[in-house]
Design an enzyme around this catalytic site. Structure first.
Site, PDB file in Angstrom:
ATOM      1  N   GLY A 135      14.267  -3.559   1.242  1.00  0.00           N
ATOM      2  CA  GLY A 135      15.073  -3.804  -0.390  1.00  0.00           C
ATOM      3  C   GLY A 135      14.696  -4.717  -0.624  1.00  0.00           C
ATOM      4  CD  GLU A 179      -0.215  10.656   2.797  1.00  0.00           C
ATOM      5  OE1 GLU A 179       1.452  10.728   2.221  1.00  0.00           O
ATOM      6  OE2 GLU A 179      -1.069   9.956   2.115  1.00  0.00           O
ATOM      7  CB  CYS A 204      -4.009   6.854   2.038  1.00  0.00           C
ATOM      8  SG  CYS A 204      -5.417   5.112   2.291  1.00  0.00           S
TER       9      CYS A 204
HETATM   10  P1  NAD Z   1       6.371   3.921   2.090  1.00  0.00           P
HETATM   11  O1  NAD Z   1       5.735   3.455   0.808  1.00  0.00           O
HETATM   12  O2  NAD Z   1       7.533   3.699   3.213  1.00  0.00           O
HETATM   13  O3  NAD Z   1       6.156   1.519   2.842  1.00  0.00           O
HETATM   14  C1  NAD Z   1       5.219   0.866   1.795  1.00  0.00           C
HETATM   15  C2  NAD Z   1       5.598  -0.502   1.632  1.00  0.00           C
HETATM   16  O4  NAD Z   1       6.966  -0.551   0.673  1.00  0.00           O
HETATM   17  C3  NAD Z   1       6.315  -1.078   2.716  1.00  0.00           C
HETATM   18  O5  NAD Z   1       6.294  -2.961   2.901  1.00  0.00           O
HETATM   19  C4  NAD Z   1       7.738  -0.190   2.375  1.00  0.00           C
HETATM   20  O6  NAD Z   1       8.889  -1.594   2.828  1.00  0.00           O
HETATM   21  C5  NAD Z   1       7.806  -1.452   1.195  1.00  0.00           C
HETATM   22  N1  NAD Z   1       9.086  -0.353   0.440  1.00  0.00           N
HETATM   23  C6  NAD Z   1      10.079   0.778   0.646  1.00  0.00           C
HETATM   24  N2  NAD Z   1      11.223   0.825  -0.393  1.00  0.00           N
HETATM   25  C7  NAD Z   1      10.483   0.684  -1.484  1.00  0.00           C
HETATM   26  C8  NAD Z   1      10.951   0.361  -2.723  1.00  0.00           C
HETATM   27  N3  NAD Z   1      12.062   1.194  -3.648  1.00  0.00           N
HETATM   28  N4  NAD Z   1      10.997  -0.566  -3.495  1.00  0.00           N
HETATM   29  C9  NAD Z   1       9.129  -1.629  -3.328  1.00  0.00           C
HETATM   30  N5  NAD Z   1       9.125  -1.570  -1.758  1.00  0.00           N
HETATM   31  C10 NAD Z   1       9.242  -1.179  -1.519  1.00  0.00           C
HETATM   32  O7  NAD Z   1       4.571   3.641   3.129  1.00  0.00           O
HETATM   33  P2  NAD Z   1       4.221   3.160   4.452  1.00  0.00           P
HETATM   34  O8  NAD Z   1       5.062   4.548   4.978  1.00  0.00           O
HETATM   35  O9  NAD Z   1       4.559   1.833   4.850  1.00  0.00           O
HETATM   36  O10 NAD Z   1       2.417   3.755   4.737  1.00  0.00           O
HETATM   37  C11 NAD Z   1       2.121   4.954   4.650  1.00  0.00           C
HETATM   38  C12 NAD Z   1       1.841   5.209   3.051  1.00  0.00           C
HETATM   39  O11 NAD Z   1       1.194   4.353   2.755  1.00  0.00           O
HETATM   40  C13 NAD Z   1       1.267   6.435   2.801  1.00  0.00           C
HETATM   41  O12 NAD Z   1       1.853   7.838   1.835  1.00  0.00           O
HETATM   42  C14 NAD Z   1       0.216   6.345   2.333  1.00  0.00           C
HETATM   43  O13 NAD Z   1      -1.072   7.989   2.015  1.00  0.00           O
HETATM   44  C15 NAD Z   1      -0.138   5.263   1.778  1.00  0.00           C
HETATM   45  N6  NAD Z   1      -1.436   4.483   1.733  1.00  0.00           N
HETATM   46  C16 NAD Z   1      -2.147   4.548   0.661  1.00  0.00           C
HETATM   47  C17 NAD Z   1      -3.490   3.962   0.506  1.00  0.00           C
HETATM   48  C18 NAD Z   1      -4.113   3.913  -0.647  1.00  0.00           C
HETATM   49  O14 NAD Z   1      -5.141   2.675  -0.794  1.00  0.00           O
HETATM   50  N7  NAD Z   1      -4.044   4.572  -1.144  1.00  0.00           N
HETATM   51  C19 NAD Z   1      -3.812   2.822   1.650  1.00  0.00           C
HETATM   52  C20 NAD Z   1      -3.161   3.133   2.947  1.00  0.00           C
HETATM   53  C21 NAD Z   1      -1.389   3.557   2.971  1.00  0.00           C
END
Ligand code: NAD
Length: 492
Positions: A223, A396, A297
């Site tokens: 959150g 994914e 990713c």
């Molecule tokens: P996630 O989306 O669950 O979480 C990412 C971040 O967002 C965390 O810090 C989390 O606490 C925060 N978060 C969660 N809910 C939120 C909200 N409602 N508002 C704002 N922030 C919030 O992702 P994850 O499981 O930590 O990581 C894996 C994912 O990240 C995969 O889908 C992967 O493809 C992606 N990824 C993308 C890249 C890129 O550069 N395109 C790089 C690495 C990972």
């Protein structure tokens, strides 16, 4: 590990709030070793009140300190941070392997050494960048004017990051955002608090960053990310994570109309053309597909091979995956380590069950590796027998699970590669370079590798088409994401 943390990082690790290392109002939360499932230690657990203080500090530092206009100070601080990280590289390496489960070989590249080194590239760019452009005199509507365009930092950046490549992603946001003159609140993923807390510790103890310029807020509460997006004092949100969360971020940012920069998920295609050296192509696709247990990713998780060589391609790929296996991330030779958490392992296992329900088979893998009862492990897996319509081929998975699909020539391969909601990356392998280039040109994705070329680097913009994101990270384009443009005209 305890000796490591004794030297570099307090346990529990602290927050960095307004220039001070401090505990979290919510107490602490545990960080685990994914290879063993054991508790490594704990981290400060920030609450909404701590996040509020972090945002206030970043706002004040932007509005009232000279940071936004002092390029020389920014360059000095970024170089100090790079040197501090390099001084502690050995300890950082062990923390990264332990907390992320990242195989050691990757810490010599994208998991640690390369992003640390890249901070220097952003410092150099800030030094040489053309912050002001003289457009000269003109007489718009008959009124003589001298026009200039200046580039300025956007303001307070909320940086929200995932756990899979924590140093790479944290530094790919801090580097350009700070070089551009912004102040930052970094909210890392709850799975990897130590990798972020190390940055806070070194910034506080070994650099001249003014108080409030960088704030690092670890928390068990997702959150706090949402809070950062909603707060009107934050000017830009730089988010890396799943497409689903990215969509929530963009929706929520619309309320205060702040700029969003999104790096999201992918389901990238590795296209093997019919003139390719099949063994070289499939072996490379297998190796690159399961590095860091497929938790990247941009990893190419759909392998598209000529239909009449499908069986042979599956055999080569499965053979390589079996030979690589999943092993202790501490070992220098390990390519595929554990996945980050029980939650991720369970999610991946759900996809393995789905693959079977959809009519797929496992050419190798499909379960947990033998002898790995502790920690979170999935065998390198190749799914065959599905079409690109299957959810296993479209969604994914974020684990060491590759799907092999047949194609009927270059046009069909391009069609299948592009038949995805994502567009992050892709690869083409073929002997006729012009033909491979032509296929690459038709692939709708932000980064493409031809015959094993590596696009990753500080100077290369990285990002997604379609639902893989908005904007670019790294490179001059990535730096400019963190800038506003102001036009000034003086009457003469
Ligand atoms: P996630 O989306 O669950 O979480 C990412 C971040 O967002 C965390 O810090 C989390 O606490 C925060 N978060 C969660 N809910 C939120 C909200 N409602 N508002 C704002 N922030 C919030 O992702 P994850 O499981 O930590 O990581 C894996 C994912 O990240 C995969 O889908 C992967 O493809 C992606 N990824 C993308 C890249 C890129 O550069 N395109 C790089 C690495 C990972």
């Amino acid at each position: 590990m305890s000796r490591t943390t004794d030297r570099l990082l307090a346990n529990p690790s602290p927050l960095l709030l307004d220039g001070r290392l401090t505990g979290g109002s919510g107490g602490t939360f545990e960080t685990l070793n994914p290879a063993t499932g054991e508790v490594l230690g704990s981290a400060a657990d920030a609450t909404a009140a701590d996040m509020d203080r972090a945002i206030a500090a970043a706002r004040r530092a932007f509005d009232e300190s000279g940071w936004a206009t002092d390029v020389a100070l920014r360059v000095r601080c970024l170089r100090q941070l790079r040197e501090a990280l390099q001084r502690h590289a050995d300890e950082l390496r062990e923390i990264t392997i332990a907390e992320v489960g990242a195989p050691r070989f990757l810490t010599h590249g994208a998991q640690l050494d390369t992003p640390v080194d890249d901070l220097g590239w952003f410092a150099d760019l800030a030094e040489s960048y053309g912050w002001s452009q003289d457009l000269g005199r003109a007489e718009p509507m008959g009124m003589p004017s001298h026009r200039r365009v200046v580039r300025e930092p956007v303001g307070v950046v909320g940086a929200i990051t995932p756990w899979n490549f924590p140093h790479q992603i944290n530094l790919a946001k801090l580097g350009p955002a700070l070089a551009a003159g912004n102040t930052v609140v970094l909210k890392p993923a709850p799975d990897t608090p130590w990798c972020a807390a190390v940055l806070g510790t070194l910034i506080a103890n070994e650099t001249d960053f003014p108080a409030g310029v960088v704030n690092i807020v670890t928390s068990s509460d997702h959150g706090l990310g949402a809070q950062l997006v909603q707060d009107p004092r934050v000017d830009l949100v730089s988010f890396t994570g799943s497409t689903e969360t990215g969509r929530a971020v963009m929706t929520s940012a619309a309320v205060t109309l702040k700029k969003v920069f999104l790096e999201l998920g992918g389901k990238s295609a590795f296209v093997v053309l019919d003139d390719a050296d099949l063994k070289a192509a499939c072996s490379y696709a297998a190796f690159a597909g399961i590095a860091h247990a497929g938790q990247g990713c941009a990893i190419n998780t759909r392998i598209l091979v000529p239909r009449d060589r499908y069986e042979e391609a599956a055999e080569i790929t499965a053979g390589t995956l079996r030979a690589l296996g999943a092993d202790d991330p501490h070992d220098e030779g390990t390519i595929c380590g554990p996945v980050v958490s029980a939650r991720q392992r369970d999610r991946i296992e759900g996809y393995l069950r789905l693959a079977v329900e959809e009519g797929g088979s496992f050419a190798c893998g499909g379960g947990r590796p033998e002898g790995r009862e502790q920690g979170f492990w999935i065998e390198p897996t190749l799914v065959t027998g599905l079409t690109n319509e299957a959810r296993t081929a479209r969604e994914e998975i974020f684990g060491p699970v590759l799907v092999m699909l047949p194609h009927d020539g270059d046009d069909d391969a391009v069609r299948i590669a592009n038949d995805s909601p994502y567009g992050l990356s892709g690869s083409v392998y073929g002997t006729d370079l012009e033909r491979a280039r032509a296929v690459a040109a038709r692939m709708r994705a932000g980064t493409i590798s031809v015959n094993g070329g590596v696009w990753y680097g500080a100077d290369v913009p990285f990002g997604g088409y379609k639902q893989s994101g908005l904007g670019r990270e790294m490179g001059v384009a990535g730096f400019e994401e963190y800038l506003e443009t102001k036009a000034i005209a003086e009457g003469i």
